[in-house]
Design a protein around this motif. Structure first.
Motif, PDB file in Angstrom:
ATOM      1  N   GLY A 114      -7.832   3.995  -3.304  1.00  0.00           N
ATOM      2  CA  GLY A 114      -6.641   3.602  -2.538  1.00  0.00           C
ATOM      3  C   GLY A 114      -5.586   2.997  -3.455  1.00  0.00           C
TER       4      GLY A 114
ATOM      5  N   ALA B  18      -1.899   1.561   7.062  1.00  0.00           N
ATOM      6  CA  ALA B  18      -1.082   1.801   5.871  1.00  0.00           C
ATOM      7  C   ALA B  18      -1.734   2.836   4.958  1.00  0.00           C
ATOM      8  CB  ALA B  18      -0.885   0.483   5.121  1.00  0.00           C
ATOM      9  N   LEU B  19      -3.063   2.823   4.892  1.00  0.00           N
ATOM     10  CA  LEU B  19      -3.758   3.795   4.040  1.00  0.00           C
ATOM     11  C   LEU B  19      -3.537   5.218   4.556  1.00  0.00           C
ATOM     12  CD1 LEU B  19      -7.130   1.890   3.473  1.00  0.00           C
ATOM     13  CD2 LEU B  19      -5.445   2.448   1.698  1.00  0.00           C
ATOM     14  N   ALA B  20      -3.358   5.326   5.882  1.00  0.00           N
ATOM     15  CA  ALA B  20      -3.183   6.654   6.479  1.00  0.00           C
ATOM     16  C   ALA B  20      -1.706   7.069   6.546  1.00  0.00           C
ATOM     17  CB  ALA B  20      -3.776   6.653   7.889  1.00  0.00           C
TER      18      ALA B  20
ATOM     19  N   GLU C 276       5.366   3.743   1.656  1.00  0.00           N
ATOM     20  CA  GLU C 276       4.873   2.398   1.336  1.00  0.00           C
ATOM     21  C   GLU C 276       4.880   1.456   2.542  1.00  0.00           C
ATOM     22  OE1 GLU C 276       6.065   0.162  -2.472  1.00  0.00           O
ATOM     23  OE2 GLU C 276       7.143  -0.905  -0.877  1.00  0.00           O
ATOM     24  N   THR C 277       3.797   0.653   2.651  1.00  0.00           N
ATOM     25  CA  THR C 277       3.747  -0.413   3.663  1.00  0.00           C
ATOM     26  C   THR C 277       3.620  -1.747   2.944  1.00  0.00           C
ATOM     27  OG1 THR C 277       2.677   1.022   5.273  1.00  0.00           O
ATOM     28  CG2 THR C 277       2.432  -1.340   5.627  1.00  0.00           C
TER      29      THR C 277
ATOM     30  N   GLY D 223       5.048   4.316   6.598  1.00  0.00           N
ATOM     31  CA  GLY D 223       5.002   2.971   6.050  1.00  0.00           C
ATOM     32  C   GLY D 223       6.150   2.121   6.574  1.00  0.00           C
TER      33      GLY D 223
ATOM     34  N   ILE E 174       0.849  -1.198   0.000  1.00  0.00           N
ATOM     35  CA  ILE E 174       0.000   0.000   0.000  1.00  0.00           C
ATOM     36  C   ILE E 174       0.881   1.242   0.000  1.00  0.00           C
ATOM     37  CG2 ILE E 174      -1.648   1.350   1.398  1.00  0.00           C
ATOM     38  CD1 ILE E 174      -2.734  -1.331   2.417  1.00  0.00           C
ATOM     39  N   GLU E 175       0.531   2.180  -0.863  1.00  0.00           N
ATOM     40  CA  GLU E 175       1.174   3.498  -0.846  1.00  0.00           C
ATOM     41  C   GLU E 175       0.148   4.408  -0.166  1.00  0.00           C
ATOM     42  OE1 GLU E 175       4.329   4.148  -2.349  1.00  0.00           O
ATOM     43  OE2 GLU E 175       4.101   6.126  -1.418  1.00  0.00           O
ATOM     44  N   GLY E 176       0.448   4.855   1.024  1.00  0.00           N
ATOM     45  CA  GLY E 176      -0.565   5.530   1.838  1.00  0.00           C
ATOM     46  C   GLY E 176      -0.680   7.020   1.582  1.00  0.00           C
TER      47      GLY E 176
ATOM     48  N   THR F  38      -8.446   7.968   6.712  1.00  0.00           N
ATOM     49  CA  THR F  38      -7.807   8.664   5.577  1.00  0.00           C
ATOM     50  C   THR F  38      -8.382  10.065   5.392  1.00  0.00           C
ATOM     51  OG1 THR F  38      -9.410   7.795   3.959  1.00  0.00           O
ATOM     52  CG2 THR F  38      -7.407   6.478   4.331  1.00  0.00           C
TER      53      THR F  38
END
Ligand code: UD1
Length: 417
Positions: A412, A381-383, A387-388, A363, A7-9, A247
């Motif tokens: 997302g 991870a979204l927040a 990257e996570t 991340g 995920i790229e937050g 988010t």
């Protein structure tokens, strides 16, 4: 099999998301359908790993299962079926313990491998066994198996020391085919219990009082297979509500039963998150300055333990200190180490977590210790900045239908590897 989520937050989620059928209702209804004669058709069954495992167990027992073109699921048990859950499959799924009541109700005997599932704490079966014994069953536990047979089946009254969801369901299934009247005192009151009761009654059973702490079941000779639609998943809905909040986006969560969400709505509103009704569901809008709140997990209608990790993720970025007490499963704080890797400030003391909100999360490489913790890591991870990578993501696919596609649909930046 996709094992990792990336995920790229830092992007607010916007749009609408449709909630799937409830995992925990689907699992018990799939099992309960073997109590009936004929072909059951279930609508709204989520396509998730736990359902796949449950269907695999059914097929091993000789039960015919089929996904139909209209996305419904057909289940047709044979006249004579095996009444033993295979160890290799049962260890993957805690809910396989529900075969105890269903096997006994159908044939009067059962051999159940002590189940596996999420590693979220000790999950004994003493209350399930107490119920079976009260209704005339003889139970032995040996070599990791519970073996039981109904010696003198007769309705009875069972008091549960704790309102266990699984024990209430097992006793309801067995009692619905046991002569006489059974009462369950201090029964679980979860919406999934009400769904099971409605399902049994649709098949010709006589269950009264589900949704209260006193359930009465009058045993019937026969249950007849019918078509039935499963309720929406309140935990999946809650997870997307937190996704909107964490988010600071705005999401319409569709296909829900708002009363099932009251405990979650109440707590989200306490944080200041804006929630308004919509003809199709609820609109959740994030805000900049989240208030810290205290949460205690309790049996329904208390705050659900299955939403505890997701709320902890949200509190990690609140303005102040929140206190979270986990009263249902003791190992549900395993995710804290992973949260910490992403910059959260959380201290655990026994059943209590003290969450000191931080301004930003970052991340990191983390791993998902269980299903709901995995969902909470996605929320974090979204927040978070950058990257996570979430390893052991397979846990998440156990319980969330199309989660990658649904989050992508909200804008997302998420993918599997
Ligand atoms: C169900 C849900 C799970 C949810 C949980 C609590 C399914 C498939 N799973 O799990 O997602 O987190 O309810 O809402 O529906 N206990 C005993 N003795 C027993 C049975 C349970 O002491 O015989 C204790 C457990 O250790 C636990 C508590 O009761 O501390 C709650 O367990 P229970 O309600 O039975 O949860 P499950 O049915 O396993």
């Amino acid at each position: 099999m996709q094992e990792r989520i990336i995920i790229e937050g830092g992007k607010p989620l916007y749009g609408r998301v449709r909630i799937s059928g409830a995992k925990n209702a689907a699992l018990v209804l799939i099992v309960a359908s073997i109590l009936a004669d004929g072909e059951t058709i279930l609508d709204n069954v989520p396509h998730i790993r736990d359902v796949e495992v449950m269907l695999h167990i059914l097929r091993e027992l000789g039960v015919a299962t089929k996904w139909n073109d209209d996305n419904s699921l057909s289940i047709n048990p044979p006249a004579v079926m095996k009444t033993e859950t295979p160890y290799e499959l049962a260890k993957k799924l805690r809910a396989s313990n529900l075969f105890l009541g269903a096997f006994l109700g159908r044939t009067g005997q059962a051999l159940i491998s002590l189940p596996g599932g999420c590693d979220i704490g000790s999950r004994p079966m003493d209350l399930h066994i107490k119920g079976v014994q009260s209704l005339g069953g003889v139970v032995e536990i040996e070599h990791g198996f519970i073996s039981a047979r109904m010696k003198k089946p007769q309705g009875s009254s069972v008091y549960l020391d704790f309102p266990s969801v699984g024990a209430t369901e097992n006793i309801m299934m067995l009692a619905s085919k046991t002569p006489g009247v059974t009462t369950i005192e201090n029964a679980a009151r979860e919406p999934e219990i009400v769904d099971l009761s409605n399902f049994i009654n649709t098949m010709g059973g006589k269950v009264r009082g589900a949704g209260t702490d006193l359930i009465k079941i009058e045993g019937v000779e026969r249950l007849t297979a019918r078509r039935y639609a499963i309720i929406p998943d309140r935990i999946e809905a809650g997870t997307y509500m937190v996704a909107a909040a964490i988010t600071r986006g705005e999401v319409l969560v569709e296909n829900i039963i708002p009363t099932h969400l009251h405990p979650i709505i109440a707590k989200l509103q306490e944080t200041g998150v804006l929630i308004r009704e919509h003809e199709k569901g609820l609109v959740v809008k994030g805000i900049n300055r989240l208030r810290p709140i205290d949460i205690k997990t309790m049996p329904y209608p208390g705050f659900p333990t299955d939403m505890q990790s997701q709320m902890m993720a949200l509190m990690a970025i609140a303005e102040g200190t929140s206190v979270i007490v986990e009263n249902v499963f003791e190992n549900r704080f395993q995710v804290v180490d992973e949260f910490t890797r992403m910059g959260a400030k959380i201290k655990v003391e026994g059943h209590t977590a003290i969450v000191e909100g931080v301004k930003t999360l970052c991340g990191a490489r983390v791993k998902s210790p269980d299903l709901r913790a995995g969902a909470a890591l996605i929320l974090m991870a979204l927040a978070a900045r950058d990257e996570t990578r979430i390893d052991h993501a397979v846990h998440i696919f156990r319980g969330y239908e199309n989660i990658i596609e649904k989050i992508k649909g909200l804008g997302g930046n998420i993918k599997t590897e």
